[in-house]
Design a protein around this motif. Structure first.
Motif: not given
Length: 325
Positions: A304, A256, A300
């Motif tokens: 992003l 990521q 996560f």
């Protein structure tokens, strides 16, 4: 204060209006064009202080007072009680000591121009609306596309066409089987990039240790088993076009960071490379997972998420679509 006759003759020959005040803000002269443009009589104006004209509602604002205060040229839009809209530019006239002793204001009628501009904007909005409705209707009736009476899906169609002229990244969410890839195709086909590559990758269908090389490629001799000539990544293949990152929630956390750089700076470094490659790629991401929950769990990256979620499209479950059709 007296204005010389030859200056009066010059002013009266001009097409633009002229409005003159002394250094106190008292009107001392208006030319014939000003009378024609404003509809106000010189006998009413001459001898009156412009502040009085504002107070009485004759003019919306007196540029002469601004010029006397700031001692420099100034332009404003002015409205009269006659319904006229004017563009007025006040010009200071200085004496030998550098003091303003007169303000000469140039006046132009913008009433018709403003009305024309309003009409043009109105027609443009009508044209955009009719064009949007026609596209949506054609889309719904086309046998190769989904037919729906669902208000939720119609709202999605409308959003897609509203963003057709921009290159913003898009995040599509919804349950498995609701048509996220179909919507992604529609976003690409209605965009300015429709004649450029549309590259798709399922982030959950490729082994994690191969996903980076698929996305960003590698240089020759980067690792054992690599092609001698190296390999182009999907981001580079999608240059000038669009890339669909399906099942975005399956993207490994360590990858990521590299994706974030590609999103932010439109560049990446292939595996084994030392030089960044620039790309112009629009990103459409799709997922059936709750990314906000994954952010809370640390799986996560929040930065992003916000970079990809510029335009959000949530597709309702099929059971909801059918119940509202």
């Amino acid at each position: 204060m007296i204005i010389e006759d030859f200056i009066v003759n010059i002013f009266d020959s001009l097409y633009d209006g002229i409005f003159v005040t002394d250094n106190k803000g008292v009107c001392i002269y208006v030319n014939q064009a000003y009378e024609r443009i404003s509809g106000l009589q010189p006998t009413y104006l001459i001898g009156k202080h412009v502040g009085k004209l504002v107070k009485d509602g004759v003019v919306s604002h007196a540029v002469s007072l601004d010029v006397l205060k700031d001692k420099k040229r100034k332009s404003i839009n002015q409205k009269l009680n006659t319904g006229k809209e004017l563009l007025v530019t006040g010009n200071p006239v200085f004496d030998n000591n550098g003091n303003v002793y007169m303000v000469v204001t140039n006046v132009r009628d913008t009433t018709d121009l403003n009305k024309l501009e309003q009409q043009i904007n109105h027609y443009k909005k009508m044209e955009e609306r009719y064009s949007l409705e026609m596209k949506i209707n054609l889309l719904e009736k086309n046998k190769d596309h989904i037919y729906t009476k669902s208000s939720a899906m119609k709202n999605i169609y409308e959003l897609i066409y509203r963003i057709s002229s921009v290159d913003s990244n898009v995040l599509i969410t919804g349950e498995t089987g609701v048509g996220k890839e179909f919507i992604a195709n529609m976003v690409h086909q209605t965009s300015r990039r429709k004649n450029q590559p549309f590259i798709k990758i399922n982030c959950g269908a490729i082994p994690k240790d191969l996903l980076e090389s698929e996305l960003f490629g590698y240089e020759q001799g980067s690792f054992t088993g690599a092609r001698k000539a190296g390999k182009l990544g999907l981001f580079e293949m999608a240059d000038k076009g669009t890339i669909l990152l399906d099942e975005l929630g399956e993207l490994p956390v360590e990858l990521q960071v590299k994706l974030l750089r590609a999103v932010q700076q439109q560049e990446f470094i292939p595996i084994g490379g030392t030089k960044a490659k620039k790309v112009d790629t629009r990103i459409i991401a799709a997922t059936n997972q709750n990314l906000m929950e994954k952010i809370k769990e640390g799986n996560f990256r929040q930065d992003l998420y916000y970079r990809l979620n510029v335009v959000s499209i949530n597709i309702p479950p099929l059971r909801v679509i059918w119940s509202t059709s």
